[in-house]
Motif scaffolding. Sequence first.
Motif, PDB file in Angstrom:
ATOM      1  N   THR A 125     -28.887  22.132   5.977  1.00  0.00           N
ATOM      2  CA  THR A 125     -28.898  20.963   6.773  1.00  0.00           C
ATOM      3  C   THR A 125     -29.058  21.454   8.134  1.00  0.00           C
ATOM      4  O   THR A 125     -28.952  22.605   8.671  1.00  0.00           O
ATOM      5  CB  THR A 125     -27.586  20.176   6.600  1.00  0.00           C
ATOM      6  N   LYS A 152     -27.146  21.370  10.662  1.00  0.00           N
ATOM      7  CA  LYS A 152     -25.715  21.909  11.137  1.00  0.00           C
ATOM      8  C   LYS A 152     -25.419  23.200  10.573  1.00  0.00           C
ATOM      9  O   LYS A 152     -24.475  23.833  11.114  1.00  0.00           O
ATOM     10  CB  LYS A 152     -24.482  20.801  10.940  1.00  0.00           C
ATOM     11  N   ASP A 153     -26.120  23.480   9.690  1.00  0.00           N
ATOM     12  CA  ASP A 153     -25.898  24.872   9.111  1.00  0.00           C
ATOM     13  C   ASP A 153     -27.046  25.730   8.460  1.00  0.00           C
ATOM     14  O   ASP A 153     -27.639  25.231   7.285  1.00  0.00           O
ATOM     15  CB  ASP A 153     -24.940  24.841   7.878  1.00  0.00           C
ATOM     16  N   ASN A 213     -20.094  24.391   5.054  1.00  0.00           N
ATOM     17  CA  ASN A 213     -19.888  23.406   4.552  1.00  0.00           C
ATOM     18  C   ASN A 213     -19.410  22.412   5.827  1.00  0.00           C
ATOM     19  O   ASN A 213     -18.675  21.882   6.084  1.00  0.00           O
ATOM     20  CB  ASN A 213     -18.672  23.258   3.683  1.00  0.00           C
ATOM     21  N   PRO A 214     -20.768  22.018   6.750  1.00  0.00           N
ATOM     22  CA  PRO A 214     -20.571  21.269   7.968  1.00  0.00           C
ATOM     23  C   PRO A 214     -20.099  19.708   7.532  1.00  0.00           C
ATOM     24  O   PRO A 214     -20.211  19.191   6.716  1.00  0.00           O
ATOM     25  CB  PRO A 214     -22.001  21.263   8.667  1.00  0.00           C
ATOM     26  N   TYR A 237     -20.277  15.662   8.809  1.00  0.00           N
ATOM     27  CA  TYR A 237     -20.920  14.723   9.410  1.00  0.00           C
ATOM     28  C   TYR A 237     -20.196  13.593   9.543  1.00  0.00           C
ATOM     29  O   TYR A 237     -19.417  13.056   8.655  1.00  0.00           O
ATOM     30  CB  TYR A 237     -22.255  14.609   8.607  1.00  0.00           C
ATOM     31  N   ILE A 296     -29.183  13.235  10.145  1.00  0.00           N
ATOM     32  CA  ILE A 296     -29.242  14.350   9.320  1.00  0.00           C
ATOM     33  C   ILE A 296     -30.517  14.973   9.013  1.00  0.00           C
ATOM     34  O   ILE A 296     -31.394  14.084   8.689  1.00  0.00           O
ATOM     35  CB  ILE A 296     -28.247  14.449   8.120  1.00  0.00           C
ATOM     36  N   PHE A 323     -22.044  19.596   2.532  1.00  0.00           N
ATOM     37  CA  PHE A 323     -21.716  18.942   3.609  1.00  0.00           C
ATOM     38  C   PHE A 323     -20.644  17.956   3.432  1.00  0.00           C
ATOM     39  O   PHE A 323     -20.491  17.264   2.223  1.00  0.00           O
ATOM     40  CB  PHE A 323     -22.709  18.313   4.499  1.00  0.00           C
TER      41      PHE A 323
END
Length: 398
Positions: free
Chosen positions: A53, A55-56, A62-63, A65, A71, A193
């Motif tokens: 994703t 964010k990672d 395991n970001p 949201y 996303i 996530f």
Amino acid sequence: MRGMNKTNKALSATLALGLGLTLSAAHASPAKITAQSIIVNPVVTELKVDVWTNKDATGNANPVYQKGEAISVGVKVNKDAYVYLFNVNADGAIDLFFPNGYEESNFVKAGTTRTLPGQGAKYTLNIGGPDGQDKLLALASLKALTLDDIAKFVGDQGFAQVGVKGQENLAKALSIVVNPLPASSWVTDVANFRVTGTQATTPAKPAPNVGIAPGERQDGTVDRAMADAYDRLRGEGSLGQATTHAVRWGDGWWQKFRGVGAYGDAALLHANGSSRAYAVHGAILKRYLDLARAENGATRPPSRLGWAAGDEKVIPRNAYGTSGLYGFFQNGALYSTEKYGTFWLQGPVLKTYQGLGGSGSFLGFPVRDQSLNAGAWTADFEGGSIRTVNGVPKVYRK
């Protein structure tokens, strides 16, 4: 999608994927179901797929949201492959968000990164909840898969409806699809996530693209052949709104349209210098582009068919109770039915078939592509077959 809300569902979409494999059990790859990775291939394969994703980028964390937050998802394969992306929500609801009705193809080239939504995409992905742990599953296969028993496109929805719930049921359903495949031909990856926080204001849906006129090029000039074809075909009722400008394709031009209802996505196209453009829709357009993609990476029309030489036509029900569509091209034709699929014919085989009355004759519709067997062309139909013997077509009844 509850974990990720999809916006702008106005475009129609058709899911027409075919597995078409005949494989022995000795070469099959039994899937392994696990709590963490959902479904994995127990055999070590050269094919690899990675999913992550925005964010990672590692795909290993395991970001978190917030609900309503946008996303994006990245995927990469090390070999040319077909990629399928599922989201398993915290409550067990499942979404198939790739392929979808807004992306041309789920075929991903080796070494390239595919980001969803892509730049200029007609949809967005936003977190919708519920709170809890979500998982993204990427399944890559060297062959296109049939997912009709898992997910279906309904009406003009841009995203498929998934009929199973819970990751265990998804794994079981997918295991049925992949188990007949060779052990080296498929692989999976999972990214995690978490969803939390108060529901944010849902982002406004992107405004539909109403600014592109039929035949309009990026420089503001108008392709007269396309504009005339749009008028001739009463395009508002059969082609809908243009989704791209008229652009060069091979030695000609084409323009894509949203399509209307059962017509499916559409295109107007013509060879360079031609004063007349023709329309291709839905399943016929998809097969036409699949053949072009297989032959030349979809940089120009497939040589076995060439440019469209007539507008797509509806063929009424024949003696076998089958109705369908017919697309006529410079070098061949495509016949499409829901019962059998979409198949190409060309040369003396096509000429003989049409001379007998085509799908309205005792032969009926094609049931597979024309093929070359021991140097002789052959084509099979509902009621018989055509074989070339020393270059001369011979017709056989069942």
